[in-house]
Design a protein around this motif. Structure first.
Motif, PDB file in Angstrom:
ATOM      1  N   SER A 177       7.887  -0.508  -4.016  1.00 19.51           N
ATOM      2  CA  SER A 177       7.328  -0.993  -2.750  1.00 19.51           C
ATOM      3  C   SER A 177       5.920  -1.545  -2.928  1.00 19.51           C
ATOM      4  CB  SER A 177       7.347   0.107  -1.688  1.00 19.51           C
ATOM      5  OG  SER A 177       6.560   1.211  -2.076  1.00 19.51           O
ATOM      6  N   ALA A 178       5.270  -1.245  -4.057  1.00 19.02           N
ATOM      7  CA  ALA A 178       3.939  -1.793  -4.342  1.00 19.02           C
ATOM      8  C   ALA A 178       3.978  -3.313  -4.469  1.00 19.02           C
ATOM      9  CB  ALA A 178       3.382  -1.185  -5.624  1.00 19.02           C
ATOM     10  N   TYR A 179       5.164  -3.873  -4.738  1.00 19.35           N
ATOM     11  CA  TYR A 179       5.271  -5.312  -4.983  1.00 19.35           C
ATOM     12  C   TYR A 179       5.536  -6.111  -3.711  1.00 19.35           C
ATOM     13  CZ  TYR A 179       5.032  -3.960  -9.818  1.00 19.35           C
ATOM     14  OH  TYR A 179       4.586  -3.445 -11.014  1.00 19.35           O
ATOM     15  N   GLN A 180       5.562  -5.430  -2.561  1.00 17.26           N
ATOM     16  CA  GLN A 180       5.556  -6.136  -1.284  1.00 17.26           C
ATOM     17  C   GLN A 180       4.180  -6.776  -1.102  1.00 17.26           C
ATOM     18  OE1 GLN A 180       7.796  -3.916   2.101  1.00 17.26           O
ATOM     19  NE2 GLN A 180       6.844  -2.327   0.848  1.00 17.26           N
TER      20      GLN A 180
ATOM     21  N   SER B 101       0.822  -1.212   0.000  1.00 12.23           N
ATOM     22  CA  SER B 101       0.000   0.000   0.000  1.00 12.23           C
ATOM     23  C   SER B 101       0.856   1.263   0.000  1.00 12.23           C
ATOM     24  CB  SER B 101      -0.899   0.041   1.239  1.00 12.23           C
ATOM     25  OG  SER B 101      -1.764  -1.060   1.296  1.00 12.23           O
ATOM     26  N   ASN B 102       0.259   2.336  -0.464  1.00 15.76           N
ATOM     27  CA  ASN B 102       0.820   3.674  -0.229  1.00 15.76           C
ATOM     28  C   ASN B 102       0.912   3.863   1.282  1.00 15.76           C
ATOM     29  OD1 ASN B 102       0.781   6.527   0.431  1.00 15.76           O
ATOM     30  ND2 ASN B 102       0.324   6.918  -1.719  1.00 15.76           N
TER      31      ASN B 102
ATOM     32  N   THR C 128      -4.968   1.124  -1.920  1.00 13.34           N
ATOM     33  CA  THR C 128      -4.291   2.173  -2.682  1.00 13.34           C
ATOM     34  C   THR C 128      -2.823   1.781  -2.787  1.00 13.34           C
ATOM     35  OG1 THR C 128      -5.788   3.876  -1.804  1.00 13.34           O
ATOM     36  CG2 THR C 128      -3.736   4.629  -2.841  1.00 13.34           C
ATOM     37  N   PRO C 129      -2.390   1.191  -3.911  1.00 16.25           N
ATOM     38  CA  PRO C 129      -1.016   0.697  -4.005  1.00 16.25           C
ATOM     39  C   PRO C 129       0.004   1.833  -3.983  1.00 16.25           C
ATOM     40  CG  PRO C 129      -2.408  -0.221  -5.751  1.00 16.25           C
ATOM     41  CD  PRO C 129      -3.162   0.912  -5.127  1.00 16.25           C
TER      42      PRO C 129
END
Length: 425
Positions: free
Chosen positions: A286-289, A267-268, A280-281
């Motif tokens: 870091s979105a791929y965590q 997430s953001n 909310t990515p």
């Protein structure tokens, strides 16, 4: 000073070594020569200290360790990504320490494999580490495709190496995605990632690389080469400890694309604790965590990556080449009577961080080496990997290893062992 086979020559090389001070940073067992750093790197004092520091933050802060202490856990994966980025030629926002090699590969395939029309196949190679092929097979099956038909494997001509032209020839219009190793785990061959990426993109195919055996041993320029993504483990040349948190890279040109596998740590960060039903990515890698960071499995990397920043990848690579060149020279000079084959590329620009010897008695020889306190790595069916690591191995280590090998072969002491691998090889 002319190269020769004496121990004095090895000692002179060690005197000239710009990295020799780092040997004292590692826990080296007395009278043991460790040549398996491409499987599991040794513990350094700095990695130990950073682990203890993060453990101490748990002790003293409890749950507030997520936002307090010297290294707040909430931002720790991003901090490690920033420290790792120079090793692969990337920007800090493109690198994330998270997951493991195989879970990161699953995430990246789920994100970038988009079969359409006749483009349904994933191109890989038959020499890649099997875990990658298992993950690719399962992803194909999840899309309803038969892996036997839709995983396209580039064949090796000699069983040890790949030819770039064979890989490029296999980049046909039925391929949707390419996944290749940066360095082959057995033979240590470096693939030409720049040329392969260029060829893939000329054919409108996305391409990613497994850097498990190259990161920390070989410099990379992923941004310059325009690779789409990469993934790796951190417990080999980066000395992050057994099962250390892995890493991934996503080229910024793909930022904004939603990850294939969503989880709350992708997430953001400003929105994560809103705990909204709709995610909310993040807008970068870091979105791929997926899940909560494994803080104690990531902690040793902080201390280790500090040393890489100080030493510099170019200096590390220079010594690595000299160590493996020297080892091959000694093998040729001292073991020519004992049927060893050097199966890794001999050219330095095509060779990673280890030497790969093939011998029909390899399993026995590896067991004998351990009896003499040399730690090698056996690879089925007949391979011996020896990895002199630039930060903690010496040229004298290399000299002693080859002398011990010579003694084992001359005395035939390997014959008292069975020629088969142990449960863990």
């Amino acid at each position: 000073m002319a190269r020769d086979i004496t121990v004095d020559y090895a000692k002179e090389l060690d005197k000239q070594d710009r990295l020799r001070k780092y040997r004292d940073e590692f826990y080296l067992q007395q009278d043991v020569i460790y040549m398996d750093g491409n499987s599991l790197g040794l513990l350094s004092k700095r990695a130990e200290q950073s682990l203890l520091l993060l453990l101490d933050s748990w002790k003293n802060h409890g749950i507030d360790g997520w936002t307090q202490g010297e290294h707040p856990w909430f931002y720790f994966s991003e901090k490690l990504g920033e420290m790792c980025a120079p090793l692969i030629g990337a920007e800090k926002e493109e690198v994330m320490m998270t997951g493991s090699t195989t879970t990161n590969l699953h995430q990246l395939v789920a994100s970038f494999y988009k079969p359409e029309g006749t483009r349904t196949k994933i191109l890989a190679d038959e020499l890649n580490f099997p875990s990658d092929l298992y993950a690719i097979s399962s992803q194909l099956a999840l899309h309803g495709y038969d892996p036997d038909e839709h995983m396209k494997l580039v064949k090796s001509r000699d069983g040890n190496t790949l030819h770039d032209e064979d890989i490029i020839e296999a980049m046909t219009d039925d391929v949707a995605l390419i996944i290749l190793p940066g360095v082959l785990y057995r033979s240590g061959q470096i693939l030409n990632m720049e040329a392969l990426t260029k060829a893939a993109h000329e054919r409108n195919i996305l391409i990613g690389f497994d850097l498990c055996h190259s990161i920390g041993a070989v410099p990379h320029k992923l941004d310059e080469w325009d690779a789409d993504f990469a993934f790796w483990c951190n417990y080999k040349h980066l000395n992050g400890g057994p099962g250390a948190t892995g890493g991934l890279y996503v080229n910024r040109k793909h930022f904004g694309q939603k990850p294939g596998l969503a989880g709350w740590f992708g997430s953001n960060k400003e929105k994560q604790f809103d705990l909204s039903i709709k995610m909310t990515p993040a807008t970068d890698a870091s979105a791929y965590q997926i899940g909560t960071p494994n803080i104690l499995s990531a902690a040793p990397l902080y201390g280790s990556l500090e040393m890489f920043a100080e030493a510099g990848m170019d200096t590390i690579r220079d010594k690595s080449i000299k160590l493996t060149d020297y080892m091959m020279f000694l093998v040729e000079q001292e073991l020519s009577d004992y049927q060893f084959t050097i199966a890794n590329p001999t050219e330095s620009e095509r060779r990673g961080g280890h030497v790969y010897l093939v011998h029909e008695e390899a399993a026995r020889i590896c067991k004998a080496l351990k009896e003499y306190h040399v730690i090698p790595d056996f690879r089925t069916p007949n391979g011996i990997r020896l990895a002199p690591v630039a930060l903690y191995n010496s040229f004298e280590d290399v000299w002693k290893t080859v002398q011990i090998l010579k003694s084992i072969m001359k005395e035939e002491s390997y014959k008292k062992y069975e020629n088969k691998r142990d449960v863990v090889a």
